[in-house]
Motif scaffolding. Structure first.
Motif, PDB file in Angstrom:
ATOM      1  N   VAL A  85      30.521  -7.319 -59.076  1.00  0.00           N
ATOM      2  CA  VAL A  85      29.634  -7.840 -60.110  1.00  0.00           C
ATOM      3  C   VAL A  85      29.651  -9.358 -60.034  1.00  0.00           C
ATOM      4  N   GLU A  86      28.470  -9.947 -59.927  1.00  0.00           N
ATOM      5  CA  GLU A  86      28.378 -11.399 -59.860  1.00  0.00           C
ATOM      6  C   GLU A  86      28.294 -11.958 -61.279  1.00  0.00           C
ATOM      7  N   TYR A  87      29.158 -12.895 -61.581  1.00  0.00           N
ATOM      8  CA  TYR A  87      29.191 -13.489 -62.923  1.00  0.00           C
ATOM      9  C   TYR A  87      29.507 -14.972 -62.797  1.00  0.00           C
ATOM     10  N   ARG A  93      35.622  -7.900 -59.248  1.00  0.00           N
ATOM     11  CA  ARG A  93      35.888  -6.500 -58.895  1.00  0.00           C
ATOM     12  C   ARG A  93      36.047  -5.694 -60.167  1.00  0.00           C
ATOM     13  N   GLU A  94      35.229  -4.662 -60.325  1.00  0.00           N
ATOM     14  CA  GLU A  94      35.275  -3.836 -61.520  1.00  0.00           C
ATOM     15  C   GLU A  94      35.345  -2.360 -61.146  1.00  0.00           C
ATOM     16  N   PRO A 119      30.245  -8.680 -68.145  1.00  0.00           N
ATOM     17  CA  PRO A 119      29.026  -8.476 -68.941  1.00  0.00           C
ATOM     18  C   PRO A 119      28.017  -7.608 -68.195  1.00  0.00           C
ATOM     19  N   ASN A 120      27.175  -6.952 -68.969  1.00  0.00           N
ATOM     20  CA  ASN A 120      26.073  -6.113 -68.476  1.00  0.00           C
ATOM     21  C   ASN A 120      26.529  -4.765 -67.930  1.00  0.00           C
TER      22      ASN A 120
END
Length: 895
Positions: A85-87, A93-94, A119-120
């Motif tokens: 996930v880009e934040y 890493r999720e 988020p998201n």
């Protein structure tokens, strides 16, 4: 053996719970005091063992922190790829929840239960991801540290000086099927830290100076051990309860002290508090509310209340029981709570009363079994004080004694009438009946008096020698004694039953009031109505003035519309209420904070924080000294809090729904309008630019075609914008209908004339009644006819005919526009008049924005009519609408 049989209702509830649990995955939590104790290592070891047993094990997410021994345990275990996930420019890493659900293993490992997701993602917290896995029937292994528990957040911050941001609700750990404590002594943990097995060297040095101090680790270890012990104790209690085990299992110390109106009770409470502190044990304070409670003097009632308040302030759990025998009730509750020690005071009554009526201390000692009983003595300063008199409400008026004598006289007269026909034993029944009547109506004192008078009257009038108290037959002495004992017993039991009934009625009234308020909450809509209902019920039950204060966006308490608060007009009362809201603690009357206030103030604390303050000014302030009344008030406050939170959630849900609908409409509008605006604008722009660039090179015919294209697309754009404006006016209620008697034929002709360029060679048949005059707004109905005809022209073959007919009904006229096209899908018949709805999935060049039929519905409904669509049996569609006919059409002169 009867007491060891499980309760059928509890057994059924346990079976139902087991059935529900069977459909849900099992959760095992590896629980530790701090990072580095080996939770992940232990979890992987357990996973390897399960894999060796043939279980489908999947590693969902693991943080090994580069530890070689932990990485080695991953060999042979299938791993789920992490979700990238880009934040804010960083790849996180999720845990990939959807992939795990699709894979659906028997057991999945998800590390770091308290982790906050990026988020998201679908859930904000990882424990929510795990909850969804459990609902899908997947077993889960996970890890968590004690500092992440929500209830211990403040304690951990106080001990370590570090505020833990990522927390887990305690209910998650409590609902776990298994919790395994991974323990490591602080010295060994610090050794692992220094060896770099927890953090890298730079981080380890900083951690040793801050969080990983030895004192912190000792405190966290104790918290983890205690929390695990509490969970094990709860499991043991549940097992005893489920299997109806009556004996106490002294696995942990739990103290119970019985209190009453005696001045010794406060000393008992303090002594038990010291004992519980030395033993580090939970302690309970129990008061048994017997029928005697109703006859206590005001001084004794105040003493009981003061004792219970003292115990509550010292940290005890207050319990009020109801029953006739205090000893039996205390023992029953002690076994239910697995109490190991009972503390009571030495009896202060004379020995003859103990021998005659029994002693609570003797009963506890003889029946306590495996429970230890501590008897504590003490001196009190009221030895020489006169005994308090019973309150006026509990003393029997003198007239009742006269009435009881009258009842005995009536029984004597009745016995004298039947004396020649019945045995003496039957006359005794008459007197016993009279004693029962007196006990039921006039109380204990008159009943005892009636018992003695009944024996005397029976002896005087019906035992030889008559009219004297002498007894010729000695056997009657035994009869008199038995008769007196039976009469006294009946009178005592009758009075006790009445007292119990009164106590039960009081509790029933409280329960009924709480139930009534809860039931009304379920049907009430609107926060103001809810607050009014809560205030009315609380005022009725506690006999006082009630106010509920809610905060404004700045956190300042404000009055609620419709509520009157005469006792809060004082600025000091508002300051007290604001203090309660800011500190989330009880204050005001009969409390330790601001006790000079005119009312008691309770914070209304919901799951998401405080939502307001409840204020109560009772007409009898002494009632708030009774902890049972305060607990009942807190129960009402909790129910009110839940209702307020539910109302807030409903408002938020409604606002979210409106926002979602608005966003959906905005997206639909932008999508539709952007396409339908772009198409004519592109055509106009292309034709205009061609004319400008190649005016001299184009012949007259091509120029005419380009100009005609500009005109046609301009008209199309004009219709689109007109539809948008008309729809906006309809939704805003700005369209005014001006009805006049009009000829339907003339309006239809005007509509056909507007569409003449599009009709071309299309066959259109018209069937109208003779002189069809209808009251309507000609401009609006003309727009309806244009939209419906244009819709038929667009979606039917150019060679198919269109039929227009009008049918006269009772009180209305029905207009139908039928075509021979492909018809309307059945699923679209109910939604075809909705905004932006179009039957065709792909747009054609002639398709519109999907507002024409919606505008038609708005205009027809504004006229008081209805509009619908249906398919023809032979093929094609029919659009029909009705217009009401009210009154008589005007007479046309000259006919």
């Amino acid at each position: 053996m009867e007491h060891q049989r499980p309760n059928p209702d509890q057994l059924l509830e346990r079976i139902q719970s087991a059935n529900q649990q069977a459909q849900r995955g099992r959760l095992k939590v590896f629980f530790g005091a701090a990072a580095g104790v080996g939770k992940t290592y232990a979890m992987l070891q357990a996973a390897q063992q399960r894999r060796a047993e043939g279980i489908d094990v999947l590693v969902g997410y693991i943080e090994t922190h580069g530890r070689a021994e932990t990485d080695a345990l991953l060999v042979g275990l299938p791993q789920l790829p992490a979700l990238q996930v880009e934040y804010r420019g960083t790849n996180l890493r999720e845990f990939d929840l959807d992939a795990a659900l699709e894979r659906k293993p028997s057991l999945i490992l998800v590390d770091e239960l308290a982790h906050s997701n990026a988020p998201n993602l679908r859930h904000a917290k990882r424990w929510q991801d795990i909850n969804e896995l459990l609902h899908a029937g997947i077993d889960v292994y996970t890890t968590v540290n004690v500092q992440h528990l929500e209830s211990l957040n403040d304690v951990v911050a106080q001990v370590t000086g570090v505020i833990v941001r990522e927390t887990v609700p305690d209910a998650v750990l409590e609902s776990a099927d298994e919790v395994e404590l991974i323990d490591l002594p602080p010295d060994e943990l610090l050794g692992r830290l220094n060896e770099g097995k927890i953090y890298i060297a730079s981080q380890a040095a900083q951690a040793a100076r801050n969080f990983f101090r030895k004192g912190n680790l000792i405190a966290l270890r104790e918290l983890a051990l205690r929390r695990t012990a509490d969970r094990v104790d709860a499991q043991m209690q549940r097992y005893r309860h489920d299997h109806a085990i009556p004996t106490t299992w002294p696995t942990r110390e739990r103290l119970l002290v019985g209190v009453g109106p005696s001045p010794l009770s406060e000393r008992l409470v303090r002594a038990t508090r010291r004992m519980a502190n030395d033993l580090k044990a939970e302690w309970l304070v129990v008061y048994v509310e017997t029928p005697k409670h109703l006859r206590l003097s005001d001084a004794d009632r105040d003493r009981v209340t003061a004792t219970l308040r003292l115990a509550e302030s010292l940290g005890a759990q207050i319990v009020t029981l109801g029953g006739i025998n205090p000893g039996e009730e205390m023992l029953r509750y002690a076994r239910q709570r697995n109490v190991s020690k009972i503390v009571v005071g030495k009896p202060a009554q004379p020995r003859w009363r103990e021998l005659l009526f029994g002693s609570i201390v003797d009963q506890l000692i003889r029946q306590s079994g495996e429970i230890d009983v501590y008897v504590i003595s003490g001196e009190h300063d009221d030895t020489h004080k006169p005994k308090a008199k019973p309150s006026l409400q509990t003393r029997s008026p003198k007239i009742n004694y006269v009435k009881s004598s009258g009842v005995v006289l009536i029984c004597t007269a009745l016995s004298h009438a039947i004396f020649p026909h019945l045995e003496l034993s039957n006359l005794i029944m008459v007197y016993l009946l009279g004693v029962t009547w007196v006990a039921a109506r006039y109380g204990r004192g008159p009943a005892i008096s009636a018992s003695i008078l009944s024996v005397a009257a029976f002896d005087f009038f019906f035992v030889q020698p008559y009219l004297t108290f002498a007894v010729s037959d000695v056997q009657y002495i035994l009869t008199f004694i038995v008769m007196l004992i039976v009469a006294l017993t009946i009178s005592t039991l009758t009075v006790q039953i009445q007292a119990q009934a009164e106590t039960a009625r009081q509790r029933e009234r409280r329960t009924a009031a709480l139930y009534a308020m809860t039931r009304e909450f379920a049907s009430i809509r609107g926060l103001d109505n809810l607050l009014q209902t809560a205030a009315q019920h609380i005022s009725s039950v506690f006999e006082g003035q009630t106010a509920i204060l809610l905060p404004n966006p700045k956190g300042q308490l404000r009055p609620i519309v419709g509520q009157q608060w005469p006792f809060i007009s004082d600025q000091r009362e508002l300051i007290t209420a604001q203090w309660v809201y800011d500190h989330q603690q009880k204050a005001g009357m009969h409390s330790d904070t601001l006790p000079s206030a005119q009312a008691m103030y309770l914070p209304l604390i919901a799951t998401r924080g405080i939502v307001g303050v409840l204020a109560l000014q009772p007409e009898q302030p002494r009632r708030l000294l009774d902890p049972s009344h305060v607990h009942l008030l807190e129960t009402f406050a909790n129910q009110t809090t839940v209702a307020i939170e539910r109302a807030h959630l409903a408002e938020e849900a409604q606002a979210a729904s409106v926002q979602i609908e608005t966003e959906r409409m905005r997206n639909s509008l932008l999508s539709s309008v952007s396409h339908d605006l772009r198409t004519p604008l592109a055509a106009i722009s292309g034709a205009a630019s061609t004319l400008l660039d190649q005016t001299n090179q184009l012949d007259q015919h091509i120029q005419h075609e380009l100009i005609q294209t500009i005109a046609d697309e301009g008209q199309r754009l004009n219709r689109l914008l007109s539809n948008l404006l008309d729809m906006t006016r309809l939704e805003a209620g700005a369209v005014q209908v001006h009805k006049e008697w009009q000829s339907l034929e003339e309006v239809l002709g005007t509509a056909l004339a507007r569409l003449a360029p599009h009709i071309d060679q299309r066959s259109i048949s018209i069937e109208l009644p003779n002189q069809a005059f209808v009251p309507f707004d000609s401009i609006l109905i003309e727009q309806v006819l244009v939209n419906l005809l244009e819709n038929s022209l667009k979606y039917t073959p150019s060679s198919s005919p269109i039929e227009i007919r009008a049918l006269e009904r009772v009180g209305l006229i029905e207009v139908q526009i039928a075509d021979h096209g492909p018809g309307i899908p059945t699923s679209a018949l109910e939604t075809i008049f909705e905004k932006f709805f179009r039957v065709q999935a792909k747009r054609s060049a002639s398709s519109g924005v999907g507002l024409g039929l919606t505008i038609c519905r708005g205009i027809i409904e504004a006229h008081g009519g209805t509009i619908w669509a249906e398919n023809r049996p032979e093929g094609g569609a029919i659009f029909a609408f009705t217009l009401p006919i009210e009154g008589q059409p005007p007479q046309i002169r000259g006919e």
